[in-house]
Structure formats: C-alpha cells, structure tokens
Design a protein around this motif. Sequence first.
Motif, short mmCIF file in Angstrom:
data_model
loop_
_atom_site.label_atom_id
_atom_site.label_comp_id
_atom_site.label_asym_id
_atom_site.label_seq_id
_atom_site.Cartn_x
_atom_site.Cartn_y
_atom_site.Cartn_z
N ILE A 388 2.86 -53.56 63.72
CA ILE A 388 4.06 -52.81 63.35
C ILE A 388 3.60 -51.54 62.65
O ILE A 388 2.76 -51.58 61.74
N THR A 389 4.17 -50.41 63.08
CA THR A 389 3.76 -49.11 62.54
C THR A 389 4.98 -48.38 62.00
O THR A 389 5.98 -48.18 62.72
N LEU A 390 4.91 -47.97 60.75
CA LEU A 390 5.90 -47.09 60.14
C LEU A 390 5.29 -45.70 60.12
O LEU A 390 4.25 -45.49 59.49
N ALA A 391 5.91 -44.74 60.81
CA ALA A 391 5.30 -43.42 60.99
C ALA A 391 6.28 -42.33 60.61
O ALA A 391 7.50 -42.47 60.74
N LEU A 392 5.71 -41.20 60.16
CA LEU A 392 6.45 -39.99 59.84
C LEU A 392 5.97 -38.87 60.74
O LEU A 392 4.78 -38.77 61.06
N ALA A 393 6.88 -37.98 61.12
CA ALA A 393 6.51 -36.82 61.94
C ALA A 393 7.50 -35.70 61.66
O ALA A 393 8.68 -35.95 61.38
N ARG A 394 6.98 -34.50 61.76
CA ARG A 394 7.84 -33.32 61.58
C ARG A 394 7.81 -32.52 62.87
O ARG A 394 6.74 -32.12 63.34
N THR A 395 8.99 -32.27 63.44
CA THR A 395 9.10 -31.48 64.67
C THR A 395 10.06 -30.32 64.41
O THR A 395 11.27 -30.51 64.37
N GLY A 396 9.48 -29.14 64.22
CA GLY A 396 10.32 -27.98 63.90
C GLY A 396 10.97 -28.15 62.54
O GLY A 396 10.30 -28.36 61.53
N ASP A 397 12.30 -28.08 62.50
CA ASP A 397 13.04 -28.26 61.26
C ASP A 397 13.49 -29.70 61.05
O ASP A 397 14.19 -29.99 60.09
N ALA A 398 13.12 -30.59 61.95
CA ALA A 398 13.58 -31.98 61.87
C ALA A 398 12.45 -32.87 61.37
O ALA A 398 11.26 -32.60 61.58
N VAL A 399 12.84 -33.94 60.70
CA VAL A 399 11.90 -34.96 60.22
C VAL A 399 12.27 -36.27 60.90
O VAL A 399 13.44 -36.65 60.95
N GLU A 400 11.27 -36.95 61.43
CA GLU A 400 11.49 -38.21 62.15
C GLU A 400 10.76 -39.35 61.45
O GLU A 400 9.60 -39.20 61.06
#
Length: 488
Positions: A388-400
């Motif tokens: 199980i992976t909890l991940a963060l990512a930033r794409t442009g002005d959005a945060v996922e």
Amino acid sequence: MSGTAEAGGRRTRVPAWAASSSMRLALTLSALFVVSTLTAAAVSFLLLSGELAGRHRADAQQMAENLAATYQVAGLPELHAQIATNVITTRDFSNLYLFIDRSGAAVFGNFSVRQPFTGSRDLVAGRDISLVGAPPGIEGQNFAAYGLQIPAGWILTARNTRWIADTRRIVIQTLAWGLGAALALSVLIALWLGRRSERRIARLNAMLDQVAAGNMALRFDYDPGWPDDISRVADAMNDMLDRLGRSVDSLRQVSTDVAHDLRTPLTRLRARLEPLLVRDDLPEGAAQELDLAVAELDTLVRTFNAVLRISQIESGRARPRLDAVDLRQLCADLHEMLLPVAEDQGHRFRFADGTGDMHVTGDRDMLAQAITNLVENAIRHCPDPAEITLALARTGDAVEVSVADTGPGIEAEARDDVFRRFFRLEKSRSTEGSGLGLALVAAILRLHDATINLSDNGPGLRVTVRFGGAHPPDRAAGRDALAAGTNL
C-alpha cells in the motif's frame, strides 16, 4: 468544444455549433429566409422583365398605328415628313421607323429589313436589320418591332430594348446589395439568438452538473420579462428540484433522526454492560459474550456517528475550519500512525513524498479523516501480503494525494457506486464494515471542492484525490470545526 454523433455504428465528433439545436434552428431559419427571399426576387425580376418587354412591343405597335393614321389623314407625303421628323429627333436609334412600298423596296426610314412583315417581331441589329448611319457598338442590340400593312405598302417601327437590360442590371445590383445586407443582418440576428439560447442551455447544463454533484439548493434564474420555451423548461426543472429537494431532505432527516435517536440508548446500553466485564462471578463464557456484545455496540455507534457526520456535511451544517494545511506533514503523520496497523495485517505500507509546495486550504481534521479512511479501506480489503502506497504529487497548480494497493481492486462498473451510503461490494455483508467510509470521504471532498477518481493500479486499485489548486500557507478565515469521528 465539440459534441458526438452516431454514424454507421461509430461515434464521430462534430463542432459545438452543429451539436446545438438552437444554433441549427437559427441557421435553418436564416437559410429559409435567404431561399424564400431569393425566390421572391427571381419571380419579381421575371415579372418585371416580362412587363417591360410587353410595354416595348405595345409602344412599337402604337408608333406604327400613329404613322398609319397620319397616312390615312394626310397621305404619303405627310407620312414621309413625319418619319423624317421622328428619325431626326431619335439620333440615338432608340426608335426605328421605316416605310416600304408595295414593290418591297425601302422608300424612307433609318433602318432596313430583308423582308417586310406584319405583327410583332424581335429583331437583332446586324442580323435581322441594318441601321443607316448607326454609331459603333449598336450591333447585336435587340429591338421590339411591329409591322403594319397599309394600302401603299408597309409601315415598320421598332424600339431599342437596351434600357430593359440596363434596368435589369440596376435591379439585380439593387437586389444583390439589399439581399446581401438583409442576409448578413438575418444571419447575425439568428446567430445572436442561437448563441443566447446556447448560453442559457449551457447554464442549465452547468446547474444540473452541480445538482448531480450534490448541490440541491441551486435553481435556474432567468429574466421573467422574456418568457420562452427554455423559460418553461427552467420553471418545470425548478419545480422538480424543489420537490426532489424536499424529498431528499425528508429522507436525510429520517436517517439523521434514526441515527440520533438510536445512538443515545446504544451508548447507555454499553455503559450498563461495561461494569459487567470486570466482574469475577460471571458464568463460563459470559465474559466473552459480553465482549462481543460491547464490540457490536461500538460498531453500531460508529455507524450512527458516520451517518450523522455525512448528514451534517451534506446539509451544510458542518462548516470546515479553513486553514493552510500542509499535506506533506499531514500524510507523513498519518503514515507514521497507520504503519503499525498495516504491518499487523501483514502489509507493507510506505509513503512517497512529492516535490514542491503541498499546501492546500481546508480543514485539517476533515482531510485527515478522509485520507485515513482511504488507507484503512485498503488495509482492510487487501489480502496479505499487499503493498500500500500513500503518495503526494504536484501537477501545475493542483495537488494530488493517492492511495494505491496491490489488492483485488474494484470493477469499473462498480466504482461510482462505492461512494453511496451503505454500498458494499460484498453482497453477503459478512465482513466488518458498514459501507459508509467512502461515502464520508466523498462528502468531505465535496466540501473542499476536491475530486476523487478510482482507477486500475495493475494489479489493485488507485484512489486519487485532486485539489483544484495549491494555496500559499496563509491562514484563511476560521470557521466552526466539525469534530473528527471514528473511521469506518
């Protein structure tokens, strides 16, 4: 923007204006106006041309009859003098005059023909008649002629039809400019009306999209001074939403009242059972049964708490405390807290940090509740060992924020249903859970204007939460916080 249409079993993309019924109607009305106007102009032109040609023939006949009357009254010399006078006064050859004696020889006039005739004829200069002393350029012009026989021979007259052609050209130019201006104006008006209807329909669609997303308070607002079919549809839709809203509020209130009324006696019952757990004089097996009963009561209380929480969020009574939330720190804390739980279940749980600023505006407790529910959902439903992976990512002005696992996943056709209250993939409902965890997640994310998407992790499931834009870590206006509840 474009639409789709079925063509031979295939879906083809069409421009937005072609997919708009209002725009098609406006353009169709413009086309009908153009066709009807051109038809009316063509008919008018033909009638005008026929009328002018008839008048020229009548004028030629009248000229011949006038000369015949002169001959009858004053004789041949006066006829000759009259023709000579007429020829002198019409040097542009707009009118032609000729007298031919009984032998067939042209006696006097300003044109000649191969053979005399009676009645109306259409003659062409240079082909049918020869003009005496005519200027260059008159060859090929048409003349409406009339022949009349008298005792002394034949009187022939003709009128040049050149001005009919000039009149036709002027009429065509006038019609072209007038119709062009009318066509341009009609198309502009049609496009304006079509675009106006399209904007209103787009507003209706946008409102329905938001209603489908859960905002049942929206209604379509329009100018009542200009009622039309869209206004009638909007009125019917507003009435329908009013009735639907009352029904939904009634159902929501029923579930809320039931949860509220049952939570209190269940809590009291648990409080009465709890002292029995520490007694030593219980019969054999009674303590174990009491433990199970208390656990079941705890599950019921958590379920009712979740129902109340969802109802509060969806009804707008739960106001989030909007602060700058650092998702990186929040996810790191949740990973540290849930890591022992995952390892106890035989899973590997890791945290993948992203780069860049991970601040969003929201309620930290609510966001923690949502992310925790997603992770615990993966821990509970994945057979061990799973990753199980909890991940963060930033794409442009959005945060996922994403939670991915290597478990059995969810079929594509069931991914929209899992956000409904009490929905469970396991139809037997024999395992732990109430089917409210993802419903609570969806309610919290809607409150934060975030989107959630379920996709295939190959193998397993990937849940991606997207916050529309990242916000700097400045504090927003504080609001009443909703206390965090137990995960389901």
